[in-house]
Design an enzyme around this catalytic site. Structure first.
Site, PDB file in Angstrom:
ATOM      1  N   HIS A 106      -9.647   1.325   4.598  1.00  0.00           N
ATOM      2  CA  HIS A 106      -8.387   1.599   5.293  1.00  0.00           C
ATOM      3  C   HIS A 106      -8.625   2.625   6.413  1.00  0.00           C
ATOM      4  O   HIS A 106      -9.422   3.547   6.252  1.00  0.00           O
ATOM      5  CB  HIS A 106      -7.327   2.116   4.310  1.00  0.00           C
ATOM      6  CG  HIS A 106      -5.966   2.103   4.926  1.00  0.00           C
ATOM      7  ND1 HIS A 106      -5.539   3.103   5.773  1.00  0.00           N
ATOM      8  CD2 HIS A 106      -4.950   1.193   4.867  1.00  0.00           C
ATOM      9  CE1 HIS A 106      -4.312   2.802   6.193  1.00  0.00           C
ATOM     10  NE2 HIS A 106      -3.939   1.653   5.650  1.00  0.00           N
ATOM     11  N   GLY A 150       2.057   2.916  10.795  1.00  0.00           N
ATOM     12  CA  GLY A 150       2.987   4.032  10.577  1.00  0.00           C
ATOM     13  C   GLY A 150       3.708   4.500  11.826  1.00  0.00           C
ATOM     14  O   GLY A 150       4.274   5.590  11.854  1.00  0.00           O
ATOM     15  N   ASN A 160       0.864  -1.186   0.000  1.00  0.00           N
ATOM     16  CA  ASN A 160       0.000   0.000   0.000  1.00  0.00           C
ATOM     17  C   ASN A 160       0.899   1.234   0.000  1.00  0.00           C
ATOM     18  O   ASN A 160       1.467   1.588   1.040  1.00  0.00           O
ATOM     19  CB  ASN A 160      -0.904  -0.023   1.241  1.00  0.00           C
ATOM     20  CG  ASN A 160      -1.768   1.221   1.323  1.00  0.00           C
ATOM     21  OD1 ASN A 160      -1.816   2.025   0.390  1.00  0.00           O
ATOM     22  ND2 ASN A 160      -2.462   1.394   2.447  1.00  0.00           N
ATOM     23  N   SER A 211       3.351  -1.424  10.533  1.00  0.00           N
ATOM     24  CA  SER A 211       4.794  -1.380  10.812  1.00  0.00           C
ATOM     25  C   SER A 211       5.520  -2.687  10.477  1.00  0.00           C
ATOM     26  O   SER A 211       6.424  -3.111  11.193  1.00  0.00           O
ATOM     27  CB  SER A 211       5.056  -0.977  12.263  1.00  0.00           C
ATOM     28  OG  SER A 211       4.582   0.336  12.501  1.00  0.00           O
ATOM     29  N   GLU A 255      -6.999   5.060   7.380  1.00  0.00           N
ATOM     30  CA  GLU A 255      -6.759   6.469   7.020  1.00  0.00           C
ATOM     31  C   GLU A 255      -7.959   7.064   6.289  1.00  0.00           C
ATOM     32  O   GLU A 255      -8.257   8.253   6.420  1.00  0.00           O
ATOM     33  CB  GLU A 255      -5.468   6.575   6.197  1.00  0.00           C
ATOM     34  CG  GLU A 255      -4.248   6.393   7.101  1.00  0.00           C
ATOM     35  CD  GLU A 255      -3.065   5.728   6.433  1.00  0.00           C
ATOM     36  OE1 GLU A 255      -3.027   5.633   5.200  1.00  0.00           O
ATOM     37  OE2 GLU A 255      -2.155   5.296   7.179  1.00  0.00           O
ATOM     38  N   GLU A 304      -5.362  -4.527  10.782  1.00  0.00           N
ATOM     39  CA  GLU A 304      -4.406  -3.431  10.944  1.00  0.00           C
ATOM     40  C   GLU A 304      -4.730  -2.672  12.235  1.00  0.00           C
ATOM     41  O   GLU A 304      -5.551  -1.749  12.227  1.00  0.00           O
ATOM     42  CB  GLU A 304      -4.492  -2.463   9.757  1.00  0.00           C
ATOM     43  CG  GLU A 304      -4.091  -3.087   8.436  1.00  0.00           C
ATOM     44  CD  GLU A 304      -3.464  -2.068   7.493  1.00  0.00           C
ATOM     45  OE1 GLU A 304      -2.334  -2.304   7.075  1.00  0.00           O
ATOM     46  OE2 GLU A 304      -4.102  -1.041   7.195  1.00  0.00           O
ATOM     47  N   LYS A 322       0.034   4.206  -0.314  1.00  0.00           N
ATOM     48  CA  LYS A 322      -0.665   5.386   0.228  1.00  0.00           C
ATOM     49  C   LYS A 322      -0.477   6.562  -0.751  1.00  0.00           C
ATOM     50  O   LYS A 322      -0.484   6.332  -1.948  1.00  0.00           O
ATOM     51  CB  LYS A 322      -0.186   5.685   1.647  1.00  0.00           C
ATOM     52  CG  LYS A 322      -0.286   4.432   2.535  1.00  0.00           C
ATOM     53  CD  LYS A 322      -0.105   4.692   3.989  1.00  0.00           C
ATOM     54  CE  LYS A 322      -0.263   3.383   4.760  1.00  0.00           C
ATOM     55  NZ  LYS A 322      -0.202   3.532   6.201  1.00  0.00           N
TER      56      LYS A 322
END
Ligand code: 13P
Length: 216
Positions: free
Chosen positions: A80, A146, A8, A178, A82, A140, A10
């Protein structure tokens, strides 16, 4: 490949040139590569980071599941954290995206950090069981995304088991948060995940290739 490894990217990198450079180095790994939409065509990548649930029309700024399908994209990441955070995506919206994507025979990688998100997103999809082969869950945990603080494998494994209890043993469950070449083995060997969803480390070709090698 024994495990499903997904990159990913991003909202990276900033130029097509850089995107091509990374892609050319990792494309032979057999991993699913999900670059930003603007680079999909030029790279011929097999994954995307999101899609909209209508096939076409007056939805400014959106990219439809059908456009991805017609471009030859195979996988789409949905839900996701985010997007939940910055675009305020709800389980109901994510559910619509899953429904449309599965109906178009795209493979969906649904990102969650708790079981209720799976149940809520699938609530209005009557026939999801028929499409279970095209549904992948990525666990996740928010604190691990991150941050460099990956989830302890024993703790992650409990979630993997819980997810399979809800959806059945055949569903693929990935770990994300991570992941790097140092800890990748913990998740696929120790915690028995079916694969990995890699963020930051997927932008570093050497590191990403190492992850794929370790996981396969
Ligand atoms: P990082 O690997 O950068 O923690 O990102 C994880 C992630 O969000 C992948 O979708």
């Amino acid at each position: 490949m024994k495990h499903l490894i997904v990159a990913n990217w991003k909202m990276n990198p900033s130029t097509l040139e850089e995107a091509k450079d990374i892609f050319n180095q990792v494309k032979e790994t057999g991993a699913v590569i999900c670059p930003p939409f603007v680079y999909l065509s030029a790279l011929g990548a097999n994954g995307a980071q999101d899609c909209f649930y209508e096939d076409k029309g007056a939805f400014t700024g959106e990219t439809s599941f059908l456009m991805l399908k017609n471009l030859g994209v195979e996988y789409v990441i949905l839900g996701h954290s985010e997007r939940r955070k910055y675009q305020k995506e709800t389980d109901a919206i994510i559910g619509k995206k899953i429904k449309a994507s599965l109906a178009a025979d795209l493979k969906v990688i649904l990102c969650v950090d708790r079981i209720s998100q799976i149940k809520n997103a699938l609530k209005k999809i009557e026939n999801w069981k028929l499409k279970i082969g095209n549904l992948v869950i990525a666990y996740e945990p928010l604190f691990a995304i991150g941050t460099g603080k990956a989830c302890p494998p024993e703790r992650a494994e409990k979630m993997r088991v819980a997810i399979k209890k809800v959806l059945g043993e055949s569903v693929l469950v990935l770990y994300g948060g991570s992941v790097n070449s140092q800890n990748a083995k913990d998740y696929v060997a120790k915690a028995s995940f079916d694969g990995l969803l890699v963020g930051g480390a997927s932008l570093k070709p050497k590191e990403f290739i190492d992850i794929v090698k370790i996981a396969c």
